[in-house]
Design a protein around this motif. Sequence first.
Motif, PDB file in Angstrom:
ATOM      1  N   GLN A   3      -0.275  -3.725  -6.247  1.00 37.43           N
ATOM      2  CA  GLN A   3      -1.147  -2.917  -5.413  1.00 37.43           C
ATOM      3  C   GLN A   3      -2.506  -2.762  -6.091  1.00 37.43           C
ATOM      4  O   GLN A   3      -2.577  -2.554  -7.305  1.00 37.43           O
ATOM      5  N   SER A  24      -5.331  -0.111  -5.886  1.00 38.74           N
ATOM      6  CA  SER A  24      -5.423   1.232  -5.326  1.00 38.74           C
ATOM      7  C   SER A  24      -6.566   2.022  -5.943  1.00 38.74           C
ATOM      8  O   SER A  24      -7.036   1.718  -7.042  1.00 38.74           O
ATOM      9  N   GLU A  50       0.847  -1.183   0.000  1.00 41.70           N
ATOM     10  CA  GLU A  50       0.000   0.000   0.000  1.00 41.70           C
ATOM     11  C   GLU A  50       0.883   1.234   0.000  1.00 41.70           C
ATOM     12  O   GLU A  50       1.885   1.286   0.714  1.00 41.70           O
TER      13      GLU A  50
END
Length: 323
Positions: free
Chosen positions: A91, A93, A39
Motif C-alpha cells: 500500500q 498511504s 487501500e
Amino acid sequence: MTDQPVWQPAASQAALKSRAQLLAFVRGFFAQRGVLEVETPVLGQFGVTDPNLDGVAALASAGARSGGWLQTSPEYHMKRLLAAGSGPIYQVSRVFRNGEQGRRHNPEFSMLEWYRPGFDDRSLMAEVADLVCGWLGCERPGLITYREAMRRWAGIDPYSATDRDLRRRGEQWLEVEQLADLDRDGVLDLLMSFAVEPNLGQGGQPVFITGYPASQASLARISQADGQATAHRFELYIDGLELCNGYWELTEPAEQRQRFAADNAQRRRLGKPEMAVDEAFLAALDHGLPDCSGVALGLDRLLMLKLGTTDIREVLAFPFDRA
C-alpha cells in the motif's frame, strides 16, 4: 530553497515529476512480483499504543458519531487483510504523526508498506534492497548488528553496560536532570540518534541494522542471538537517513496483548494518555495471521535521496506550513 509566496508549492516541478516516476516505479516493481495493491482507512477508530508515536486525533463535532484517529501506519488494517487470506499485499498511504516536523519530518507523509507471507526478515531485507537500489542505482546494502554499531560509534555495549554507564555517555547531549526522565531504552535511543545514526550508510553505501534488543521489538518476533534476546527487526540507512523499519511479524495474540499493555504502562510513565487497544486487530491475530514479514518505508525520504536534498519540504508540494 528561495522565498516563495505561501500559496505556491514548496517542491519544484522537477521534484513533483520525480515523485510521479517513483510511484510508477513502485507499482511496476510489485506488479512484476505479483503483490496486490490495497487501500485501507486513513481515518480509523483506533490509534496505536507505541509510546514513541503520537497520533493525530480526528475530533468529531458536537453530536456527530465520527471521530477516531488519523493512522500513523496502515499496519493493523493490512494485517487484518492478511488474516483474511489476501496473500502478499502493499500500500502507498498517507500517514500522520503528531509533533514530527523538521528537515526530515512532516506531520503528514507518504509511506510504502508491504507484507510477504512466507518471508522471514532476511528474505524481506533482500527485497527491500531490490526496490531501493533499483530506484537509486546504488550498491547493495551492507549489514551491521545493533550491538556492533553501538560498540563502534557510541563506545558502549548495549547489553552489558550498566544504566549508569549509559547515562554518563548520554551526558554529551543531555543534562543529568533530563537523562533522569529517560528509561534504559530512552537513553539507548538517544545514543542511537546522536552517536550512531549519523555514521550509518555514509558515502551512499546503504546499510541494514539488525538484532535490536528485545525491549525494542515492537511487533517483531524475538529469538536468542549471542546469548541475548533480540528482535527480528531491521532498519535501512543511507547517508545517516533512516529509510525503513521492518519485522518478521509477531503472530501470537496473547503476546501482542501483553505488549500493548506494556506500551500503555510506558505511556503512563511518560505522562502520555493511554490508548485503547484495537480489538479487531487482535481478533485477526487470534483467527490466524500467516507467517510473514512486513516493512514500512518512507517514500518522501527515498525521494530526498534521489534528488540529493536534505530538506523534506523540497519534495512535498505543500508541507505543513503551507497546507
